[in-house]
Structures are given as C-alpha cells and as structure tokens.
Design a protein around this motif. Structure first.
Motif, short mmCIF file in Angstrom:
data_model
loop_
_atom_site.label_atom_id
_atom_site.label_comp_id
_atom_site.label_asym_id
_atom_site.label_seq_id
_atom_site.Cartn_x
_atom_site.Cartn_y
_atom_site.Cartn_z
N PRO A 299 88.97 -18.54 -15.17
CA PRO A 299 87.65 -18.05 -14.76
C PRO A 299 86.81 -19.05 -13.98
N GLU A 300 87.17 -20.34 -14.01
CA GLU A 300 86.40 -21.34 -13.28
C GLU A 300 87.05 -21.70 -11.94
N TYR A 301 88.05 -20.94 -11.53
CA TYR A 301 88.69 -21.17 -10.24
C TYR A 301 87.96 -20.35 -9.19
N GLY A 302 87.10 -21.01 -8.42
CA GLY A 302 86.21 -20.34 -7.49
C GLY A 302 86.87 -19.43 -6.46
N PRO A 303 87.92 -19.90 -5.74
CA PRO A 303 88.51 -19.05 -4.70
C PRO A 303 89.06 -17.73 -5.22
N GLY A 304 89.29 -17.64 -6.52
CA GLY A 304 89.77 -16.39 -7.09
C GLY A 304 88.79 -15.24 -6.91
N TYR A 305 87.50 -15.59 -6.72
CA TYR A 305 86.47 -14.56 -6.56
C TYR A 305 86.27 -14.16 -5.09
N ASN A 306 86.98 -14.82 -4.20
CA ASN A 306 86.82 -14.56 -2.77
C ASN A 306 87.15 -13.11 -2.42
N LEU A 307 88.39 -12.72 -2.59
CA LEU A 307 88.81 -11.37 -2.21
C LEU A 307 88.34 -10.31 -3.19
N THR A 308 88.17 -10.68 -4.46
CA THR A 308 87.68 -9.67 -5.41
C THR A 308 86.26 -9.25 -5.02
N GLY A 309 85.41 -10.22 -4.70
CA GLY A 309 84.05 -9.89 -4.28
C GLY A 309 84.04 -9.10 -2.98
N HIS A 310 84.91 -9.48 -2.05
CA HIS A 310 85.02 -8.78 -0.77
C HIS A 310 85.42 -7.33 -0.99
N TYR A 311 86.35 -7.12 -1.90
CA TYR A 311 86.79 -5.75 -2.22
C TYR A 311 85.65 -4.94 -2.84
N TYR A 312 84.97 -5.54 -3.81
CA TYR A 312 83.86 -4.83 -4.46
C TYR A 312 82.80 -4.42 -3.44
N LEU A 313 82.50 -5.33 -2.52
CA LEU A 313 81.46 -5.07 -1.53
C LEU A 313 81.82 -3.86 -0.67
N HIS A 314 83.03 -3.83 -0.19
CA HIS A 314 83.43 -2.74 0.70
C HIS A 314 83.81 -1.47 -0.06
N ASN A 315 83.87 -1.59 -1.38
CA ASN A 315 84.10 -0.41 -2.20
C ASN A 315 82.80 0.16 -2.76
N GLY A 316 81.67 -0.44 -2.32
CA GLY A 316 80.37 0.06 -2.76
C GLY A 316 79.91 -0.46 -4.11
#
Length: 286
Positions: A192-209
């Motif tokens: 959970p403290e590995y920052g780059p892991g949130y890169n694509l997950t956040g990008h997906y959430y954003l474009h999924n509304g």
C-alpha cells in the motif's frame, strides 16, 4: 530428597525444557526459511535479473521505474543505455521487445535478440517466465499472455516487479483494462505504500467516472512518491476533470518544474480554459 536437592532438580528440568523449546524454534525457523525463495525480501521491488554489470542493472532498474510512472519514451531510451553497457542483458532486450511488439514500426530485432540470448543454465526462474512471454509474442497469438502473467504474479507475489510487468503487458500490449487494474489493485493491496501502484488505478477511476476514488488514488501517489512528476500530472488531470482549473494548473506546473515538458502545455491550456470560463460567467451576469 532434601529441599536443596529438589530445587536443583527443578532448575535442571526447567533448563532442559527451555533448551528444548529453543531447539524446536530453530527447527521451525529452518523449515520456514527453506520454504521461502532464496531471494526473498518482504519489500522486493524488482524481479531477479542476471547481469554481469551493476551499472547496467542499475540502468535497467531505472527504466522499469520509469515505466511504472508512465515515462515510456524515457524508459525505452534508458533500456538502450543499459544494453550499451552490457550488450547481453537479457531483461533489457526483453522489455525492448515488449515495446516493439506494440509499435510495429520499430521492428522485431529486440525480440529475436532476447530469444537468442536466453540460456536456462545461467538465467533466473523469473527470466524463464519472461522467456515464455517472449515466445508467446513471437507466436503472434498473444492468447496465453494473461495466463502467463497470472503464473508470474502467483509465483512472485512478494515482488513488486511481477505485478508491474503483468500490468505493463496487459495495458501496453493487450489494452486489457480490467486485467491491468486487477494486477494494480493486487499490487497496492499488498504494497500500500508503493506510490506508482496508484498511477494507473487512479487514471482508470477518473475515466470511469469514479472521481472520488481517483482523487484518493492520486493523493496516495503524491504522498508516497512526492518527487515524481507524473504524480502531480495525474492530479492536474483530476482537477481539470473536476473543473477546478486553478488547482489543475498548479499541479501541471509543478510537474513541469520537475522536468515533465508536456505538462507545461497542459498548464497553459488549463489556464486558458479558466479565462474562458471566467468570461462566460461575466457575460451571464451582465
């Protein structure tokens, strides 16, 4: 038996009991240690790689980190730098082959070179998995890439790099969003403290509304990797999507200041959008 003799016997029995526990503990630890891979590290970042040069390996690791933070062009160039130092670095050729498999204009030279370099006698088990992925790409079917990635992640579930490779292939090569997000979610659940892991997950959430989930993901990205330009770029995208052009521009400018050239243009565009919105509001209030 005298009282003194009784105390001596009791002490001896306690000592024997404690020694027995100690021996049993050592035996248990030895069993556990043999069950764990020799290259175990609870926070292992990269898959094991065979290399004769620490400099080449360092360049290769830098390239993998660049990929995790969506700096694909820089990663491609850094992989070439690693190969200049060590021409037979199998994993660097393998990643170049993954790039070239998507961008057909680059040819298949790296794929053929990586396959030719593979020698099971002096490669790690992780590199054997990568070799199998390369063979799948060579076949042109791609049908077994996800199953092979599943095997890689299952076997190396203690290595961040296993999840990163699986998500890179399913995203960059297959454009399989659900598989990519699945690997990324497993990654951040385990690390959970590995920052780059949130890169694509956040990008997906954003474009999924799912804007709230996107904001939370990008906040963690920034929190755990405060020196990564792409983290602020992603947050700039979030605020632009939310209509907060001021904060969007600030984050894009922060990314630009950290060396992300494309972010400067995005900041200027967002500020123009803010001015246009302000003019529209003035007209509506006249």
């Amino acid at each position: 038996m005298s009282k003194r003799e009784f105390l001596v016997v009791t002490l001896l029995l306690k000592t024997l009991y404690m020694n027995k526990l100690y021996i049993l503990t050592l035996l248990a630890l030895s069993i556990v240690s043999t069950a764990i891979p020799q290259d175990w590290d609870k926070r292992m970042k990269h898959l094991p790689v065979s290399s004769k040069s620490d400099r080449a390996k360092s360049q290769y690791y830098e390239a993998i980190d660049l990929i995790a933070n969506s700096h694909q062009q820089e990663a491609y160039q850094t992989l070439h730098s690693a190969i200049q130092i060590e021409p037979e670095l199998f994993m660097a050729h393998a990643y170049l082959a993954f790039f070239e498999a998507r961008e057909k204009t680059r040819g298949n030279g790296s794929l053929d070179r990586a396959l030719a370099l593979y020698d099971p006698a002096n490669k790690t088990p992780a590199e054997e998995k990568v070799y199998m992925l390369l063979k799948e790409i060579k076949s042109g079917t791609y049908a077994n890439i996800v199953p092979l990635c599943d095997e890689l992640v299952e076997e190396y579930n203690y290595v961040i790099g296993a999840y990163e490779l699986a998500s890179f292939l399913t995203d960059y090569l297959l454009n399989d969003i659900m598989a990519t997000i699945g690997y990324k979610q497993e990654l951040v659940d385990r690390f959970p403290e590995y920052g780059p892991g949130y890169n694509l997950t956040g990008h997906y959430y954003l474009h999924n509304g799912e804007t709230e989930k996107a904001r939370e993901a990008f906040e963690k990205y920034i929190n755990y990797t405060p020196n990564e330009s792409n983290a602020y770029f992603r947050m700039g995208e979030y605020y632009q999507h939310a209509g907060n052009y001021e904060l969007s521009a600030e984050n894009f400018e922060r990314a630009s200041d950290m060396g992300m050239d494309i972010s400067s243009e995005r900041a200027a565009n967002v500020r123009n959008m803010a001015l246009a919105a302000e003019r529209e509001n003035l007209r509506d209030n006249e």
